[in-house]
Design an enzyme around this catalytic site. Structure first.
Site, PDB file in Angstrom:
ATOM      1  N   ASP A 126       0.828  -1.206   0.000  1.00 25.74           N
ATOM      2  CA  ASP A 126       0.000   0.000   0.000  1.00 25.74           C
ATOM      3  C   ASP A 126       0.868   1.263   0.000  1.00 25.74           C
ATOM      4  OD1 ASP A 126      -2.693   0.737  -0.278  1.00 25.74           O
ATOM      5  OD2 ASP A 126      -2.715   1.543   1.753  1.00 25.74           O
TER       6      ASP A 126
ATOM      7  N   ALA B  16      -7.846  -2.123   5.320  1.00 27.56           N
ATOM      8  CA  ALA B  16      -7.419  -0.736   5.393  1.00 27.56           C
ATOM      9  C   ALA B  16      -5.898  -0.662   5.349  1.00 27.56           C
ATOM     10  CB  ALA B  16      -7.937  -0.090   6.682  1.00 27.56           C
ATOM     11  N   HIS B  17      -5.380   0.543   5.148  1.00 27.40           N
ATOM     12  CA  HIS B  17      -3.932   0.746   5.057  1.00 27.40           C
ATOM     13  C   HIS B  17      -3.203   0.207   6.283  1.00 27.40           C
ATOM     14  CE1 HIS B  17      -0.126   2.805   4.199  1.00 27.40           C
ATOM     15  NE2 HIS B  17      -0.144   3.237   5.442  1.00 27.40           N
ATOM     16  N   VAL B  18      -3.743   0.469   7.463  1.00 24.41           N
ATOM     17  CA  VAL B  18      -3.034   0.064   8.684  1.00 24.41           C
ATOM     18  C   VAL B  18      -3.088  -1.446   8.899  1.00 24.41           C
ATOM     19  CG1 VAL B  18      -3.380   2.267   9.835  1.00 24.41           C
ATOM     20  CG2 VAL B  18      -5.095   0.459  10.105  1.00 24.41           C
TER      21      VAL B  18
END
Length: 1293
Positions: free
Chosen positions: A1165, A1270-1272
């Site tokens: 990402d 999600a990104h995290v």
């Protein structure tokens, strides 16, 4: 201070188990006594204090000194009055009281937690109703002494009520128990007991479990299901009355043993049995934990009655009681193993005759158990009461059992008692464990009757050809035949076969490469009324000759180049066939009959000679008609023929398309072994339907990228798997890459290819909980039976032997009536029908599907590493001059076997020549083939392998290798190395004179590592931890750590280079995100092959590149320099997350500018800085969305540290994230002329953002894998279950 005493009896095991466990309160025992009546609570509270003071183990203190644990009675310790809590005005007094007690039990109550090891409360829930809560640590009491203390407190209370003085303590000082125990350890009785249990251990059957999951050595859980069964309806009392010659306790034990055996489908198994270990001992009136759980070998004869079983078990226990003082852990150590390595027994049985009754005037007292310590699998506490009834409490490990299953099991126990009460003479093998309705349920699952036409393969194909004569039917790289043309070729060849002497009912061998002529030959053979016998030309000549000798075919169809291989087969007529024949019309010859054999396929035989399986026309017709009904093909479909014709899966490939008007395309010979060739094949012909063996599907999936998956798999409508267990994770990976529906089929060669089916995609796949996809439901006119050893159906959830019935069973084995009769037996549930035993173990699932559980194997775990002993055996057997080989896991150093995981792998070899083997050279060869944890630490040559009385390998008789230190290499240097070598020698009992000597290879283990660390800490005047011994286990490596500067040692993991794993192959470099740390990449170790090294590149503070650099280019240059120090030249493998991906891309571009090869660039990402609004928009205000995402990443990283973040680390992380924002405001990308792999977090993808467009100016070629996260979360273990295999496959190309 009182005398220091060693831990004895059950105490050492409890101490070590708690040290090794992450459970905070597992070794607490607790109950509450429900008091109904008038209670003087202040007086009872004072009685509690007085009673506790009389039991000296409740005032024990514990300390660890130099690796040894000691206990002593703290005479100064006093007990506070228990709190009196009044809940009478509470809305829910009972619920609140329960919550209070459970809250206490959820605390960290380890012995070193600082919390009281003894705790009482008096909780009033109504005017005349109290809950007296009591909790102790298991090191202080056991299930016998716990109620004894409660009774003494009640005795004191009643005495005081009468105005009498405090009664004297009835408890023996625990020091007396310790002294007696130590004397026993030095006595002849101990020696006799050791010999008794050694013999018991040799005869002990394997452990069993009601759970389908493998029984682990150590998986105790304090998360326990409790189920109390009350048999108060008189049935047990009636049975006990009828069997008056049998003690009620013995009868209860026999019922429990039989119930377990029938539900495990094991008539011989090992259970645990709890012995008090108190009679005739000082422990009889002591309060410490001395109960002993010893192995009980249970052997149930199907033809014996319940009283016979009870009498035999009673006699067995009587003999064992004479030796009950011997520690269970010692039995394990004596056998060369360590506690926790593997289970000695499964369920634990406990006959509780302890007196739980409290005699308090005008007060009713009922005890409720809350905690009894952890449970590994299952425990049964049997309570025969004075009224003749029976209560049973079942405690089950929640990690292995669910409540509905446990309740079902309990219902079967009730039914068992009812059957014996009705007929005490009932035989153990005849008792029924099926619940009402389950027979009907299984019958419904097997209600597969469908009427099919009485026809043949050739008739079905001719019928379809008449419907679609001009449709494309058969093709390969050179030829394309329509249905009419194909039929003309088939009829012409069938007539030629007849001219060569082939008659209906004969067999014809086929040794042709894959092409249209192979398909035409099989169809022509069937058209002529014969059976085809496929010959795999990859087999050795001798094996092919054996098959031809057994089958005696009337003709062999082959090619000119293959014909010489069959020249020495007597009386074999041959036909070379590799070109189209002159058409002779397409009218069916109608020579094939439904009762004819359709094909003969040879499979491996246990005797070493292959056996031919004969499958009839009706069987395979049923199979194909079901398949067309269930997975319909149309004229638009293209089916791939790529399965070798010697594998029965090929049968439906050769015939199914032609009964549905579809097209069959033939892959090139050997193309099925080449995933890239199959990609091209699927794309070229627009294949819609194909088959994979799961292992080949895995190879094919590994070869795919999202782009090649779209190109090669776009036309696939249905894909079938069979031949092996189908891993659920592989199905999920396939689904994500292609979306093509995947189907799991199961069946042996002896049953017309496949007999069951299960969807391996979509909702059904999502619901799969096991590691492999179920084999599913029966096909038409086929039955699946799962039976126990007595041939009785087993209930859902119970493992049993899988049998097949119905129309698809093979006719038998060619020329082997004896083998046919032994494997195709009479069906006891359908007179006149047959049943085939597959040898597979399976169980019914709740949804009616069948789950394959495998067969018996040699799999085990050593310190968390799963090992297939059979795999090691096969590699060893391939070594030069090795005739036989077997691997065994055992404790090499008996002196070091004091607990923990002490096992090592030992290889036993028998020489073919009889000459001595060079075991060092052989071990070196093993290291080139096997991963380190599978290489035996010792190879031992034997003249022959020991065999048991029944001729099988007797693993228990394999000798332990003689412990010797490694031949001296470099001598230890003066200083730390000399000190460490001396410590190794003293603890391991051998002279260590080599700086590379390994502590664990010489017999050390985790428990002994504690002693080593304590000893070295004293000698070098610096703290040495067991963890350091674990990671640096040689003399030289441990000396390096000890001699390192203190700050350097303290900062391990905080340096620029973070070595995450060391391998002997290439290195994957992982670049830190904005946190500056690469710790999160440790998850890669689960997925990369063992040869890969993994190194994290970090930016610590102070003076890390992120802090000191003026811009991101300078960070890239600094990390590039670090990279080149580690690896001066390529190929390079780079991976980065978020900011780390930006760094990895920049470094990849710089490496290419230096002329180096970048073989892999992975981006998690990551987006070019140019696509993010890092520039100042307003007065020093950055894009709020971008800042918010950076802040979420920072918070996720901190949260992942689970509260362990120090102030220093917190400051470092905060500083690095601030620097990341600063550096990215001026960052710019550099073009990279290679290929990158990008993983995109879809849930946080900015609207309108295209990864292709974003990266096209900066990366020449891009593979994209989109992730639903999600990104995290893209670096999380959960997401890496999908990403990890893709990275592994990409790196391995």
């Amino acid at each position: 201070m009182s005398q220091h005493l060693p831990l004895v009896a059950a105490q050492p095991g409890i101490w070590m188990a708690e040290k090794l466990s992450e459970l905070p309160s597992a070794w607490s025992v607790a109950h509450y006594v429900e008091l109904t009546g008038e209670v003087d609570s202040p007086l009872l509270a004072r009685a509690v204090v007085a009673g506790l003071a009389q039991a000296d183990t409740l005032r024990m203190r514990f300390t660890e000194d130099n690796g040894e644990v000691w206990q002593w009675v703290d005479d100064a310790l006093t007990f506070e009055l228990p709190e009196i809590i009044d809940l009478r005005t509470n809305i829910d007094p009972h619920g609140t009281a329960q919550a209070l007690m459970q809250a206490d039990l959820q605390q960290d109550l380890r012995v070193d937690s600082g919390k009281p090891l003894v705790f009482h409360q008096l909780i009033q829930v109504a005017d005349n109703r109290w809950y007296w809560y009591q909790r102790y640590h298991h090191l202080l009491v056991d299930g016998f002494s716990f109620p004894a203390i409660t009774r003494q407190i009640a005795n004191i209370y009643c005495t005081w009520l009468r105005g009498e003085p405090t009664p004297a303590s009835p408890f023996t000082p625990f020091a007396d128990v310790v002294e007696e125990y130590q004397q026993y350890r030095e006595s002849e009785a101990w020696q006799r007991d050791a010999a008794f249990w050694a013999e018991q251990r040799r005869q002990l059957p394997p452990p069993a479990s009601l759970s389908p999951a493998p029984l682990p050595g150590r998986s105790a859980s304090a998360d326990i299901l409790r189920l109390k069964l009350e048999f108060t309806d008189g049935e047990f009392r009636q049975l006990a009355t009828q069997l008056s010659g049998v003690q009620r306790t013995d009868l209860a034990l026999a019922l429990a043993a039989l119930w377990l055996g029938r539900l495990c489908n094991r008539m011989d198994y090992a259970a645990g049995f709890i012995f008090m270990r108190r009679l005739g001992s000082a422990a009889l009136t002591a309060t410490g934990p001395v109960l002993n759980v010893l192995p009980l070998g249970i052997h149930i004869a199907a033809q014996e009655t319940l009283p016979e079983l009870a009498t035999r078990l009673a006699a067995q226990l009587k003999k064992m009681r004479r030796h009950q003082r011997y520690d269970a852990e010692q039995i394990v150590r004596d056998s060369g193993r360590a506690a926790g390595d593997e289970p000695l027994f499964g369920p634990v049985l406990n006959i509780k005759v302890f007196d739980y009754q409290l005699d308090i005037p005008d007060v009713q007292a009922q005890t409720h158990t809350l905690a009894t310590g952890p449970v590994n699998d299952l425990e049964l506490a049997l309570f025969p009461d004075v009224h003749g009834d029976l209560s049973i409490e079942i405690l089950a490990n929640k990690q292995r059992y669910d409540e509905p299953t446990l309740i079902q099991h309990a219902e079967r126990l009730k039914m068992l008692i009812a059957q014996f009460a009705a007929d005490p003479a009932l035989l153990c093998g005849d008792v029924d464990i099926m619940l009402p309705g389950e027979y009907a349920q299984l019958a419904q699952l097997n209600a597969t009757q469908v009427e099919i036409p009485e026809t043949t393969l050739s008739a079905l194909v001719a019928e379809q050809a008449a419907k679609t004569p001009d449709a494309p039917a058969l093709a390969d790289a050179r030829y394309l035949f329509s249905y009419r043309e194909m039929r003309e070729q088939v009829v012409a060849l069938a007539n030629l076969l007849r001219e060569r002497g082939v008659k209906p009912g004969d067999s014809v061998a086929v040794a042709l490469p894959r092409s249209v002529f192979l398909t035409l030959a099989l169809h022509a053979i069937v058209e002529a009324g014969a059976a085809w016998l496929p010959l795999d030309t990859g087999y050795p000549d001798d094996r092919l000759k054996m098959m031809l000798e057994d089958a005696r075919p009337s003709l062999l169809i082959t090619t000119d180049d293959q014909l010489p291989r069959f020249s020495d087969v007597p009386n074999l007529t041959s036909l070379c066939y590799n070109a189209p024949l002159t058409p002779q019309g397409s009218a069916p010859l109608q020579l094939s009959q439904p009762h004819h054999t359709a094909y003969i396929i040879f499979t491996s035989g246990s005797t070493g000679r292959p056996k031919g399986v004969m499958v009839g026309q009706t069987a395979i017709v049923n199979r194909l008609l079901w398949m067309q009904n269930h997975y319909p093909l149309t004229g638009e479909d293209v089916v791939a023929q790529k399965t070798p014709c010697s594998f029965d899966v090929s049968v439906w490939e050769f015939f199914w398309p032609f009964i549905a008007g579809a097209k069959l395309v033939m892959a090139e010979p050997e193309a099925h072994r080449d995933p890239l060739a199959m990609q091209q094949f699927f794309a070229e012909y627009g294949v819609t339907t194909t088959h994979f063996v799961p292992s080949m599907l895995a190879a094919f999936v590994a070869s795919l990228t999202p782009q090649t998956a779209r190109q090669s798999c776009a036309t696939l409508k249905q894909v079938f798997c069979s031949g092996e267990a189908l891993p659920a994770d592989l199905c999920r990976e396939w689904q994500q890459l292609t979306g093509a529906p995947l189907h799991n089929l199961y069946g042996p060669t002896e049953a017309a290819v496949d007999v069951s089916w299960y969807p391996a995609f979509g909702e059904e796949l999502a619901q799969v909980r096991g590691s492999s996809v179920p084999i599913g439901y029966p096909v038409w006119n086929t039955g699946l039976r799962i039976l126990d050893a007595m041939m009785h159906p087993v209930p859902p959830g119970v493992a049993g032997d899988l049998y097949l019935t119905g129309i698809q069973l093979a006719q038998g084995y060619l020329g082997r009536p004896d083998l046919t009769a032994s494997r195709f037996i009479a069906d006891p549930f359908a007179p006149g029908e047959r049943m085939y035993r597959t040898g597979d173990v399976a169980r019914w699932l709740d949804n009616g599907a069948v789950e394959y559980l495998g067969r018996s194997d040699d799999q085990l775990k050593i310190r968390g590493q799963r090992i297939e002993l059979g795999e090691i055996d096969r590699v060893m057997q391939a070594l030069p001059d090795v005739e036989q080989a077997v691997t065994h896991a055992c404790v090499i150093n008996q002196a070091a076997a004091t607990g923990g995981d002490a096992r090592q792998l030992v290889g036993y070899l028998v020489s073919q020549s009889g000459l001595p083997l060079d075991t060092s050279a052989l071990q070196a060869q093993l290291r080139e083939t096997l991963p380190p944890h599978m290489v035996p630490v010792v190879l031992l040559q034997l003249p022959q392998l020991p065999l048991s009385a029944n001729g099988k390998l007797d693993r228990k008789a394999l000798p332990l290798p003689e412990l010797k230190a490694q031949a001296p290499g470099r001598a230890p240097k003066a200083g730390s190395e000399t000190i460490i070598a001396a410590a190794f020698s003293s603890l391991l009992g051998c002279d260590v004179q080599d700086a590379d000597a390994d502590f664990f290879a010489l017999g050390g283990h985790s428990l002994l590592a504690m002693k080593l660390a304590a000893q070295l800490s004293r000698q070098v005047a610096r703290q040495v931890t067991p963890g350091q011994v674990m990671v640096a286990s040689t003399v030289a490596k441990l000396a390096t750590i000890i001699d390192a500067e203190e700050d350097s040692t303290r900062r391990m993991g905080f340096e620029t280079i973070l070595p995450l794993r060391e391998g002997n192959g290439p290195t994957l470099f992982c670049f830190h995100p904005a946190s500056g740390f690469a710790w999160q990449f440790s998850v890669l170790s689960r997925y990369l092959d063992p040869q890969w090294s993994i190194i994290g590149i970090q930016s610590p503070r102070p003076n890390g590149p992120m802090q000191t650099a003026a811009n991101l280019d300078e960070v890239c240059e600094a990390h590039l320099a670090t990279l080149l120090e580690q690896q001066p030249h390529g190929p390079y493998y780079l991976l980065g997350y978020s900011l780390g991906g930006t760094l990895a891309q920049g470094i990849a571009a710089r490496l290419r500018a230096r002329g180096e090869q970048v073989a892999f660039l992975g981006l998690l990402d990551t987006w070019p800085p140019e696509t993010q609004n890092w520039q100042e928009k307003e007065a020093n205000g950055l894009d709020p969305e971008v800042l918010a995402e950076i802040n979420r990443e920072r918070e996720a990283f901190l949260a992942a540290q689970q509260g362990s973040t120090s102030t220093e680390l917190f400051t470092t992380i905060e500083g690095n994230y601030a620097d990341a924002v600063r550096l990215l405001t001026t960052a710019h990308s550099v073009p990279f002329d290679g290929k990158a792999t990008l993983f995109v977090a879809e849930r946080t993808l900015q609207e309108g953002m295209s990864p292709e467009r974003a990266w096209s100016p900066w990366i020449a070629e891009l593979d994209i894998y989109r992730q639903d996260c999600a990104h995290v979360d893209i670096i999380s273990p959960g997401t890496f279950e999908k990403i990890g295999p893709i990275i592994r496959a990409t790196l391995n190309r």
